[in-house]
Design an enzyme around this catalytic site. Structure first.
Site, PDB file in Angstrom:
ATOM      1  N   LYS A  78       0.852  -1.193   0.000  1.00 14.66           N
ATOM      2  CA  LYS A  78       0.000   0.000   0.000  1.00 14.66           C
ATOM      3  C   LYS A  78       0.889   1.244   0.000  1.00 14.66           C
ATOM      4  CE  LYS A  78      -3.879   1.955   2.679  1.00 14.66           C
ATOM      5  NZ  LYS A  78      -4.715   1.782   3.879  1.00 14.66           N
ATOM      6  N   SER A 153      -9.602   1.844   2.890  1.00 16.03           N
ATOM      7  CA  SER A 153      -8.707   2.601   2.047  1.00 16.03           C
ATOM      8  C   SER A 153      -7.696   1.758   1.282  1.00 16.03           C
ATOM      9  CB  SER A 153      -7.951   3.619   2.897  1.00 16.03           C
ATOM     10  OG  SER A 153      -7.136   2.955   3.851  1.00 16.03           O
ATOM     11  N   SER A 177      -9.874  -0.698   7.008  1.00 16.68           N
ATOM     12  CA  SER A 177      -9.265  -0.449   5.698  1.00 16.68           C
ATOM     13  C   SER A 177      -8.597  -1.642   5.049  1.00 16.68           C
ATOM     14  CB  SER A 177      -8.252   0.698   5.789  1.00 16.68           C
ATOM     15  OG  SER A 177      -8.932   1.925   5.824  1.00 16.68           O
TER      16      SER A 177
END
Ligand SMILES: [Zn+2]
Lengths: 485, 501
Positions: A78, A153, A177
């Site tokens: 990420k 996210s 997330s």
């Protein structure tokens, strides 16, 4: 060759046995990304060093040198997690040009275990969002249906695994997330216990809630990766010194006698009926495996989202103060004074969702409001923790849906942020209390979108989570379903 | 407290009606090798931005880790200042934007400081036989900000920022408004600095910014039986103790004059911040605060709260050696020093005390050791701005010199000449005595010398014979000229014996 359906465990085993080279695995990933990512947008960038590293690894194996536990595994990171020498933007214009000096501890451990960082995945800016619609680098798509969001996210990290671009990825979870996008994309995602995995190098959203974890195609893969990234880090004061059990060793233990609590508050108003049905079916599977199911009550659950949306923005408002145009960040030039530099830089550098949360947090911490918001939310947080302590006196796991609905359409919640915030309703409690939680696929909706099952355990009992998830996955094939491409 | 007054009332105020109220905030840089939350060096004077890392420059993803030594030094200081040491202490973020504050917040301590209420006793500036107590509100640990270097040319040049200092550990010590004069504030600062240096928690170097102080001052004025308080002023930029005394003195006068003109009290005017301008010897307005700035303090989620056990605190307590007040008592009680001399010696620091103790013990005469160190040594140190560590005469050498004085081999005057030679030519005691031609004089030589003096000074001898033994003094100087090595005492006694006086 197409390796896009290999699990992480298969990659590592096949590489170790010489069935496949690391170079071939990385080339396959890069090829998949090249083919599919222009429409998915799960990556912000790939790493130029992935191939040379893979080649070096092949030489290492050929020379008979010892290999790390993740040798040969291409993994996506990420973009809110620092990678030395590789731009790390947290999905923000503010950090468009930021190149970290150091790897995050998680990345360092992955690299030391001979995993290969393939690239950086898209995310909601500074991890604020549940849809990956709020990235400076564009919207990520759900590979099951490009009209739908992949969740957020860590949407890019979920999407790339689901689409077969990479066998595994690393996400971060502040209020769901990892688990929510895992559920939306039909992959397995683990949020470890707060403190289990070092946060050093994770660009902070809300420090007391953030936790890094794996996203992959099976619980077994998550166990493999978690055992590498876990453990105390002297660079992170909040990282725990607890021993790391052998997560792989307990995967195959039977579930007989395992006490699973069904939290009644997770099945009240607002839960999609298809999800309800899928989760109920999953409960039956676990029952058949010998688990003892009881209903429990966690009375403060309805207040979790409210508490979360005070605490997280408060911490974020302070964590994001460092993005001021002085160093590391975007800076607006040609301003008349310092105040204007701050204002313009932050007005241009941050997207609307981030600005909204900074303002919320700043307001809630202001003198005169602190007690009513931050302090009150902290009290609610303690009560939620208390709910967990009580629950875990009588059960070993808590089971429920990961999200109230399957993936929603892109733009669907743009006029109603509150509806988006409610997507976190089942996931935020684990962050507020620090307990570990996993989302595993347990169904497909009529519209062809994945449905996720959430399991939560006592702090530092990831082993039971992974064991239960693995046993479930031995009995079902939801986790092997892939979107039609 | 804040009644309106007439012009007439205000003009009739005498000095006795005015009480000066002063509180101080002192920032002390703790003497740790590395910064408060990272491993960077705290060494002063390195080229800008060479002692920085991802943590102290606030790089995205970096996290602070507490320096345990800073915590220990804070506790040590708190114990020496009679503070309550918190068993539970935590870290808070003080949020504000400034370019030399890379994270956009300072890690500090808000509601659970490491040190709570304490006190410091000072000599009463008006009567040194008494003491006055200054109560300490708290002392908390925090990280320093960096240094902004602004373009002074007014040409709109860029500001530059040096982050070497960012993250160095500061202990902020806050007093209650217990000081009643600028001189007392200075005495407080002196004593505090002395304690901190005895504890070896800080070198307190003000030039390097290792000790900084701000003062809060206002006046309580008695007007026709009522007490009136003037608006509180915070004075910054007091970069020496002398500057602090002058600034506070100046401000007390300024506030009284201003009040006499406008009669404004604490409830009529906001708190002001004024800066001390050393060039003009005045304070100038920096900013007026309507309300205190909103720093949005909240617990720092990157750090864990600290729980201290009794054992840990006791272990730190056991590291504390005698403090200045105890040394004064010991020097007066055990070594017979006068209070003034003891105070002077203690004021010079531990090194001088150790030097004194070595010499006093070695030569067996504390009083003589105290006199020599109080006069010869300290005068040399003052004149050459040296420290005892760089004083050319070791305590062993000084002991040897004074042992010869005690033993009668040297008189004090000659011993001082010897000391001068030792310093000038870097000589040992014996070599310096040889150089001066000092050698023992035997009895025959003394008798011959005395006989010569008796023969050459019949008038003096007559006086002695007439019962005035003191007259012999006139011959001592002459003896010295004839033979500088002749002991004056011996000469005197021999003459008196020979004359039979
Ligand atoms: Zn540093």
């Amino acid at each position: 060759m197409d390796f896009s359906n290999l699990t992480a465990t298969q990659c590592v085993n096949q590489f170790a046995s010489g069935e496949v080279t690391a170079t071939a695995l990385v080339q396959s990933c890069l090829h998949q990304i090249q083919q599919n990512d222009p429409s998915l947008n799960s990556f912000i960038r790939t790493s130029d060093s992935a191939l040379p590293i893979a080649q070096a690894l092949d030489i290492k194996r050929a020379a008979g040198k010892p290999l790390g536990p993740l040798a040969g595994l291409p993994i996506a990171i990420k973009d809110g997690i620092c990678t030395a020498g590789l731009k790390t933007t947290a999905g923000s214009r503010m950090l468009e040009e930021f190149v970290p000096v150091d790897d995050a501890t998680t990345v360092k451990r992955l690299v030391e275990a001979d995993a290969i960082v393939i690239g950086k995945t898209n995310m909601d800016e500074f991890a604020m969002g549940s849809s990956t619609e709020h990235s400076h680098f564009g919207i990520s798509k759900n590979p099951w249906n490009h009209q739908y969001v992949p969740g957020g996210s860590s949407g890019g990290s979920a999407s790339c695994v689901a689409a077969g671009l990479t066998p595994a990825s690393i996400g971060s979870d502040t209020g769901g997330s990892i688990r929510q996008p895992a559920s939306f994309c039909g992959v397995t995602g683990l949020k470890p216990t707060y403190g289990r995995v070092s946060r050093f190098g994770l660009i902070a959203f809300a420090s007391s809630l953030d936790q890094i974890g794996p996203m992959a195609r099976s619980a077994e893969d998550c166990a493999l990766i978690t055992s590498v990234i876990s453990g105390h880090d002297p660079k992170d004061s909040t990282s725990a010194k607890n021993d790391i059990p052998d997560f792989l060793a307990t995967l195959n233990q039977p579930l007989k006698g395992l006490r699973i609590g069904i939290c009644k508050q997770h099945f009240e108003e607002g839960l999609d009926s298809e999800i309800n049905d899928s989760v109920k079916a999953a409960i039956q599977v676990l029952k058949n495996l010998g688990a003892v199911i009881t209903e429990i009550s966690m009375p403060h659950t309805p207040y979790a989202v409210a508490a979360y949306y005070v605490i997280a923005p408060c911490e974020a408002s302070s964590n994001l103060a460092r993005f001021d145009g002085v160093r590391y960040t975007h800076r607006t030039e040609g301003v008349k004074d310092l105040a204007e530099m701050y204002c313009q830089t932050r007005a241009e550098g941050f997207g609307n969702e981030v600005k909204k949360r900074i303002m919320l947090g700043t307001y809630a911490l202001s003198s005169g409001y602190y007690d009513a918001y931050y302090l009150k939310a902290s009290k609610v947080r303690r009560m939620i923790k208390q709910d967990y302590d009580t629950a875990f006196e009588s059960v070993d796991l808590i089971l429920g849906p990961t999200t109230p609905t399957p993936a929603f359409q892109i733009g669907e919640h743009s006029q109603n942020p509150l509806a988006m915030y409610l997507a976190d309703i089942y996931t935020v409690s684990a962050n507020l209390s620090g307990v570990p939680a996993i989302s595993i696929p347990c169904g497909i909706s009529n519209r062809g979108l994945p449905i996720g099952l959430q399991l939560q355990a006592r702090s530092f009992d990831e082993a039971t989570l992974l064991q239960t998830a693995h046993q479930f996955q031995m009995e079902t094939d939801w986790h092997t379903r892939r979107p039609n491409q | 407290m804040n009644a309106a007054t007439t012009q007439e009332q205000r003009q009739s105020i005498s000095e006795d009606d005015v009480t000066i109220i002063i509180g101080l905030e002192v920032h002390v840089q703790l003497d740790t090798k590395s910064k408060l939350f990272c491993g960077c060096s705290t060494e002063f004077g390195a080229p800008p931005n060479t002692q920085t890392c991802v943590v102290c420059t606030g790089a995205p993803g970096s996290l602070p880790v507490i320096n345990q030594q800073a915590l220990r030094l804070s506790i040590k200081t708190g114990l020496a200042l009679n503070c309550e040491i918190a068993r539970f202490t935590k870290w808070d973020r003080k949020n504000y934007f400034y370019p030399d504050l890379p994270k956009g917040y300072q890690i500090s301590q808000f509601d659970k400081p490491i040190c709570g209420l304490g006190y410091l006793d000072l000599f009463d500036q008006r009567d040194k036989s008494k003491t006055r107590r200054v109560v300490l509100e708290r002392a908390h640990l925090e990280e320093d900000a960096g240094k902004s270097i602004h373009d002074e040319s007014k040409q709109g040049g860029n500001s530059r920022i040096d982050l070497n200092r960012t993250g160095t550990p500061l202990l902020e010590i806050v007093t209650q408004p217990d000081m009643r004069s600028a001189a007392e504030a200075r005495a407080f600062l002196n004593e505090l600095k002395l304690i901190l240096t005895y504890l070896e928690v800080s070198d307190c170097n003000m030039q390097q910014g290792n000790l900084r102080c701000d003062g809060n001052i206002n006046l309580h004025i008695r007007v026709d039986g009522q007490q009136i308080a003037t608006p509180i002023v915070e004075i910054k930029n007091m970069n020496s103790f002398r500057a602090a005394e002058r600034a506070l003195d100046y401000e007390a006068v300024r506030q009284l004059e201003l009040w006499k003109q406008n009669g404004l009290t604490i409830s009529d005017a906001p708190k002001q911040t004024r800066g001390w301008d050393a060039a003009t010897q005045t304070t100038t307005l920096q900013r007026e605060k309507e309300a205190s700035a909103d720093y949005r303090y909240f617990p720092d989620p990157d750090l864990i709260a600290v729980t201290l056990s009794e054992e840990e605190i006791d272990s730190i307590r056991s590291e504390i050696d005698r403090l200045p007040a105890q040394w004064r008592e010991e020097l007066i009680g055990q070594h017979g020093l006068k209070p003034y001399d003891a105070d002077v010696m203690v004021g010079q620091g531990r090194g001088v005390i150790d030097y004194f103790l070595n010499v006093a013990e070695g030569c067996g005469n504390s009083k003589m050791a105290a006199n020599w160190i109080g006069q010869e040594v300290l005068r040399f140190l003052n004149e050459s701005e040296a420290t005892i560590e760089s004083y050319p005469i070791t305590s062993t050498q000084m002991t040897e010199l004074l042992t010869r004085v005690v033993g009668g081999e040297l008189d004090q005057t000659r011993a001082k000449e010897v000391l001068e030679q030792m310093i000038e030519f870097q000589l040992e005691v014996q070599s310096a005595m040889d150089k001066l031609g000092i050698k023992p004089v035997d009895n025959q030589e003394i008798e011959a010398l005395c006989q010569q003096l008796i023969n050459e000074n019949p008038q003096v001898i007559e006086q002695i014979k007439g019962g005035n033994a003191k007259a012999v003094g006139a011959l001592i100087g002459k003896a010295r000229k004839l033979n500088p090595n002749a002991s004056p005492g011996l000469v005197k006694n021999t003459i008196l014996k020979m004359v039979g006086g």
